[in-house]
Design a protein around this motif. Structure first.
Motif, PDB file in Angstrom:
ATOM      1  N   ASP A  20     -10.789   0.543   1.661  1.00 18.18           N
ATOM      2  CA  ASP A  20     -11.190   1.391   0.548  1.00 18.18           C
ATOM      3  C   ASP A  20     -10.009   1.845  -0.308  1.00 18.18           C
ATOM      4  O   ASP A  20     -10.211   2.583  -1.283  1.00 18.18           O
ATOM      5  CB  ASP A  20     -11.951   2.611   1.059  1.00 18.18           C
ATOM      6  CG  ASP A  20     -13.305   2.236   1.655  1.00 18.18           C
ATOM      7  OD1 ASP A  20     -13.839   1.177   1.281  1.00 18.18           O
ATOM      8  OD2 ASP A  20     -13.821   2.999   2.493  1.00 18.18           O
ATOM      9  N   ASP A  21      -8.809   1.399   0.043  1.00 16.83           N
ATOM     10  CA  ASP A  21      -7.624   1.789  -0.723  1.00 16.83           C
ATOM     11  C   ASP A  21      -7.175   0.708  -1.698  1.00 16.83           C
ATOM     12  O   ASP A  21      -6.222   0.919  -2.452  1.00 16.83           O
ATOM     13  CB  ASP A  21      -6.455   2.103   0.226  1.00 16.83           C
ATOM     14  CG  ASP A  21      -6.773   3.252   1.163  1.00 16.83           C
ATOM     15  OD1 ASP A  21      -7.407   4.219   0.700  1.00 16.83           O
ATOM     16  OD2 ASP A  21      -6.408   3.166   2.355  1.00 16.83           O
ATOM     17  N   ASN A  55      -2.506  -1.094  -5.435  1.00 16.18           N
ATOM     18  CA  ASN A  55      -3.898  -1.090  -4.973  1.00 16.18           C
ATOM     19  C   ASN A  55      -4.652  -2.369  -5.341  1.00 16.18           C
ATOM     20  O   ASN A  55      -5.834  -2.493  -5.028  1.00 16.18           O
ATOM     21  CB  ASN A  55      -4.643   0.133  -5.523  1.00 16.18           C
ATOM     22  CG  ASN A  55      -5.039  -0.016  -6.992  1.00 16.18           C
ATOM     23  OD1 ASN A  55      -4.456  -0.812  -7.731  1.00 16.18           O
ATOM     24  ND2 ASN A  55      -6.016   0.763  -7.421  1.00 16.18           N
ATOM     25  N   VAL A  59       0.838  -1.198   0.000  1.00 13.91           N
ATOM     26  CA  VAL A  59       0.000   0.000   0.000  1.00 13.91           C
ATOM     27  C   VAL A  59       0.879   1.257   0.000  1.00 13.91           C
ATOM     28  O   VAL A  59       0.599   2.224  -0.711  1.00 13.91           O
ATOM     29  CB  VAL A  59      -0.953   0.001   1.211  1.00 13.91           C
ATOM     30  CG1 VAL A  59      -1.656   1.343   1.346  1.00 13.91           C
ATOM     31  CG2 VAL A  59      -1.985  -1.107   1.073  1.00 13.91           C
ATOM     32  N   HIS A 116      -7.416  -0.138   5.518  1.00 16.65           N
ATOM     33  CA  HIS A 116      -7.141   0.166   4.104  1.00 16.65           C
ATOM     34  C   HIS A 116      -8.136  -0.463   3.129  1.00 16.65           C
ATOM     35  O   HIS A 116      -7.865  -0.524   1.933  1.00 16.65           O
ATOM     36  CB  HIS A 116      -5.738  -0.319   3.738  1.00 16.65           C
ATOM     37  CG  HIS A 116      -4.639   0.600   4.181  1.00 16.65           C
ATOM     38  ND1 HIS A 116      -4.615   1.936   3.865  1.00 16.65           N
ATOM     39  CD2 HIS A 116      -3.515   0.353   4.911  1.00 16.65           C
ATOM     40  CE1 HIS A 116      -3.519   2.495   4.370  1.00 16.65           C
ATOM     41  NE2 HIS A 116      -2.843   1.554   5.014  1.00 16.65           N
TER      42      HIS A 116
END
Length: 326
Positions: free
Chosen positions: A83-84, A45, A40, A81
Motif C-alpha cells: 500500500d506504499d 513510491n 521506499v 509495503h
C-alpha cells in the motif's frame, strides 16, 4: 522526495521511479530486495516493471520472462509495503510460443493481467501499461478489455508506452467516446541526448493531460559521467565507442556539470524533471549506492542560464509543425 500528479489524474507519483528490468536477471534477489527497501526508504513510491522483464528480451524467446514480477511479488509479501507504492507493469511482448501469447487482443490482455497479478502476489495493478502499440487490434476491443479489468478492480489506471503521438490521439479519442478515462500516462524514451519525442509526442501529451514517464533518463549511462569514466579507464569497450561518437558534446556537458558542482547524472535528471509535462523519470539501479547517487536530481535546481547552456550542448528538434515548416 517530491511528488507530481500523473498527468491529469489525482494520482501522485515520486519524481524518481524505480526501474526493475534487471531484477532477478542481472541483479540477484537479495540485491533487488535491498534496492527496493532503499527506494521506499527514500520516498520513491512508483515501481515500474513488465511481464517480460527478468531475462534476455527477444521476440522468439519466452524463457525467464516474469522473473522481475516474481521478485517484486516476494518482496511485497516480505516487506508489507504494497500500500506504499504505485505498482506499474506492462503487457504486449511475447510471454509464450502461442499466437495469442502477445500483443493487445482482449484475449491476451485478460490472461496477461491475471498472470501478472499471480506473479506480483497482489490483487490489483495500479498502472497497467500497453508496452507497445498494436495497430492490428481495434481500440474498441482494447478499451473494452481494459474497462473490464478496471471494473473488476484488477487495474486502477491505464497507460501506454512507446506510442506515437497519433496513436495516443486515436486511443484517447476512442476512450472518450466510451466515457472512459483512457490513458493516464505514456512511457517513452526521453533524455537530454534523445529528444525526438519533443516534435509531436510531448505536445500531444501536454494537450491531452497525459503524464509523461521518461525511461532511460541517463541514456544508458552516457549522461552519467561517461567521458570521465572512459578517461579514467573505467568504461566498457561499448561505452568507449558510444563516447567517441559524441565526444565533443560530452566534453562540453561534463565541463558544465563541473561548473555547476553537480554530478552529471543529477544534472540530466534535473533538466528532465524540469520539463513541463514530465511526471517522473524511471531510474534503474544496480546497487543501493547507485540508487542513492541519483536522488540528487530531484533537489537540484537549474537556473535559466544553466538550462540554456544545456540546450546549446544538446539542442532539441523543436515542436511540429514549426520544426519542419514555416
Amino acid at each position: 522526495m517530491t511528488y507530481a500528479h500523473l498527468g491529469r489524474s489525482g494520482l501522485l507519483v515520486s519524481r524518481i521511479a524505480l526501474g526493475t528490468m534487471d531484477f532477478g536477471y542481472l541483479l540477484d534477489e537479495s540485491t533487488s530486495f535491498d534496492v527496493m527497501d532503499a527506494a521506499v526508504g527514500a520516498g520513491i513510491n512508483h515501481f515500474d516493471t513488465a511481464d517480460v522483464y527478468g531475462g534476455p528480451q527477444a521476440a522468439d524467446m519466452a524463457m525467464g520472462y516474469g522473473v522481475s514480477e516474481e521478485v517484486i511479488g516476494r518482496w511485497l509479501q516480505r516487506s508489507g509495503h504494497r500500500d506504499d507504492i504505485v505498482l506499474a507493469t506492462k503487457a504486449y511482448q511475447p510471454m509464450g510460443l502461442g499466437p495469442n501469447d502477445r500483443r493487445l487482443s482482449a484475449y491476451h490482455l485478460r490472461r496477461a493481467c491475471d498472470a501478472s497479478l499471480r506473479r506480483l502476489q497482489t490483487d490489483h495493478i495500479d498502472l497497467y501499461q500497453m508496452h507497445h502499440v498494436d495497430r492490428a487490434t481495434p481500440w474498441e476491443e482494447i478499451w473494452q478489455a481494459m474497462e473490464l479489468l478496471v471494473r473488476d478492480g484488477k487495474v486502477s489506471y491505464v497507460g501506454s508506452s512507446n506510442f506515437a503521438a497519433w496513436d495516443v490521439a486515436l486511443a484517447q479519442s476512442a476512450a472518450t467516446t466510451r466515457h472512459f478515462l483512457g490513458l493516464t500516462s505514456e512511457q517513452c524514451l526521453y533524455n537530454l541526448a534523445k529528444r525526438n519525442v519533443e516534435i509531436e509526442l510531448v505536445p500531444a501529451l501536454r494537450s491531452l493531460g497525459i503524464g509523461l514517464i521518461a525511461y532511460s533518463p541517463l541514456h544508458a549511462g552516457l549522461l552519467a559521467g561517461a567521458l570521465e569514466a572512459v578517461t579514467a579507464g573505467r568504461a566498457s569497450s561499448e561505452m568507449q565507442q558510444r563516447v567517441a561518437t559524441q565526444h565533443d558534446q560530452l566534453e562540453a556537458y561534463e565541463g558544465l556539470c563541473r561548473e555547476l558542482d553537480a554530478k552529471p547524472a543529477n544534472v540530466a535528471l534535473a533538466w528532465l524533471l524540469g520539463t513541463p509535462g514530465v511526471s517522473t523519470a524511471i531510474v534503474g539501479a544496480g546497487s543501493v549506492e547507485q540508487l542513492r547517487a541519483n536522488l540528487g536530481g530531484v533537489t537540484l535546481s537549474l537556473g535559466a542560464e544553466a538550462v540554456q547552456k544545456l540546450e546549446d550542448i544538446w539542442p532539441g528538434p523543436g515542436e511540429a509543425p514549426q520544426a519542419y515548416a514555416w
